[in-house]
Write an enzyme that holds these catalytic residues in place. Sequence first.
Site, short mmCIF file in Angstrom:
data_model
loop_
_atom_site.label_atom_id
_atom_site.label_comp_id
_atom_site.label_asym_id
_atom_site.label_seq_id
_atom_site.Cartn_x
_atom_site.Cartn_y
_atom_site.Cartn_z
N THR A 189 41.69 46.94 37.54
CA THR A 189 40.26 46.71 37.43
C THR A 189 39.52 47.59 38.41
OG1 THR A 189 40.51 44.42 36.77
CG2 THR A 189 38.52 44.95 37.99
N VAL A 218 38.28 33.98 30.98
CA VAL A 218 37.45 34.88 31.78
C VAL A 218 37.96 34.81 33.22
CG1 VAL A 218 35.12 35.29 32.68
CG2 VAL A 218 35.43 34.66 30.28
N GLY A 219 38.07 35.96 33.86
CA GLY A 219 38.57 35.97 35.24
C GLY A 219 37.45 36.01 36.26
N THR A 240 40.20 42.82 42.97
CA THR A 240 41.05 43.10 41.82
C THR A 240 42.27 42.20 41.95
OG1 THR A 240 42.32 44.80 40.65
CG2 THR A 240 42.18 45.03 43.02
N GLY A 243 42.51 36.83 38.85
CA GLY A 243 41.15 36.35 39.03
C GLY A 243 41.02 34.88 39.32
C1 SD4 Z 1 40.95 39.31 36.09
N1 SD4 Z 1 40.63 40.35 38.22
O1 SD4 Z 1 40.52 39.27 34.95
C2 SD4 Z 1 40.88 40.61 36.84
C3 SD4 Z 1 42.15 41.34 36.55
C4 SD4 Z 1 42.34 42.58 37.31
O2 SD4 Z 1 43.13 44.69 37.28
O3 SD4 Z 1 41.90 42.76 38.43
N2 SD4 Z 1 42.98 43.51 36.71
O4 SD4 Z 1 41.46 38.35 36.64
#
Ligand code: SD4
Length: 329
Positions: A189, A218-219, A240, A243
Site C-alpha cells: 500500500t 475494508v481495512g 501499511t 489494517g
Molecule cells: C489493508 N493496510 O487493507 C491495508 C493493506 C496494506 O499493503 O497495507 N497492503 O489492511
Amino acid sequence: MQRRKFIKKSGLTTASILAAPALASCKDDKKIEATTQSQTIKPIVICTWDFMNASAKAWEVLSDGGRAIDAIEQGVKVEEDDANNQTVGTGGRPDRDGNVTLDACIMDAAGNCGAVLALQNIANPISVARKVMEETPHVMLAGKGAEQFAYEKGFEKANLLTEKSKQEWLEWKKTANYETPINIENHDTIGMLAIDKNGDISGGCTTSGMAYKLAGRVGDSPIIGAGLFVDNTVGGATATGVGEEVVRTVGSFLIVELMRQGKSPQEACEEGVKRIMEKNKDRKDFQIGFIAMNKNGETGAYCIHSGFSYRQYSPKGHENIESQSFFQK
Ligand code: SD4
C-alpha cells in the site's frame, strides 16, 4: 536507474545535493528556494515502501512550487496506475469473489479529508476521495454510492483486474487459504506525506487492501486516523500492513498525538508499533509499518518485521530508508 535519472535531470551530483541543501530543483529552469534552516526541511515528501516513481512525481510537483495536496494526489496516482503493483489501483489483487475493490483517503493542511471505501471499476480512488473532500459535505463514500459519485464527476469505468491478478486469484481459489504473509508479498500500500514550500502538510493513502479478503472488507487505509492522519500544526503519519490491527489502535492518529506531546517521528512510530504488539502478545505472523513526519520535516518509521522501508525526497537528497523493526531478523 531512477536515482541516476533524477541526478542527471537536476544537473547536480549526489554530493552537491547534499552539500547545497538550500537549493531544491527537479528542473533547471524552475528552481525554488528550499529551507533547511532551524531544522525545518521543506519541501519534502515521504512514502511507504520504495516507491521511487511515486515520490519522484510528488517531488516534481513540490519542487515546482506546487501544493502538498497536489503532490500527494499526483504522486500516489503513479502507483494506482501501475498495473504491476498488485496492492494498489489497477492490477490490485481482488477479493475472494474476484472483484477488485479499492480504498483510499486524502487529508489536507486545513484538516479537510475525504475517503472512498470498497470502490470498484475506477482507476484512481485517490482522486475520487479528493472530490469527496472538496465537492461534498461528507468525508466517506462507500461501494456503489462511491462508484456512482465517481461517474457523476466524470471518472470512467475501468477494468481493474489484470490477467496476472486474475490467474493468481484462480490459483488461490484451489486452496482458498487466506493468509497475511509479511512484507511485500502482500503489503505494498502507498501512504504518502508531504510538506510544501509554504510549510503546509498533506497526506494520502491508497490500496486494494488485503488480497482475497471477504467481499466488503475494508481495512485501515481509507479510515482517517487509522491509515492516515495529518495535523498541520504537528505533522502526519500513515500506515501499511494488516489494517485490522492499525484500526484497533487508531495508529496514525496516535502517532500524530504522540508527536504533539513532544516525541520525535521515530519515537512516535516505535510507540505506535509497541501499542499494537501489546494487543498481540502471542502473534508474530503479521506485518505493519508506520511512517511519520513532523512540522519541521523530520521523519521516522518503524515496523513489526524487518523488510519495510520508506522513500524520502527532500532538499537533502533522495533515498530509500530502511526501517528498524520490533522483531529482529
Ligand atoms: C489493508 N493496510 O487493507 C491495508 C493493506 C496494506 O499493503 O497495507 N497492503 O489492511
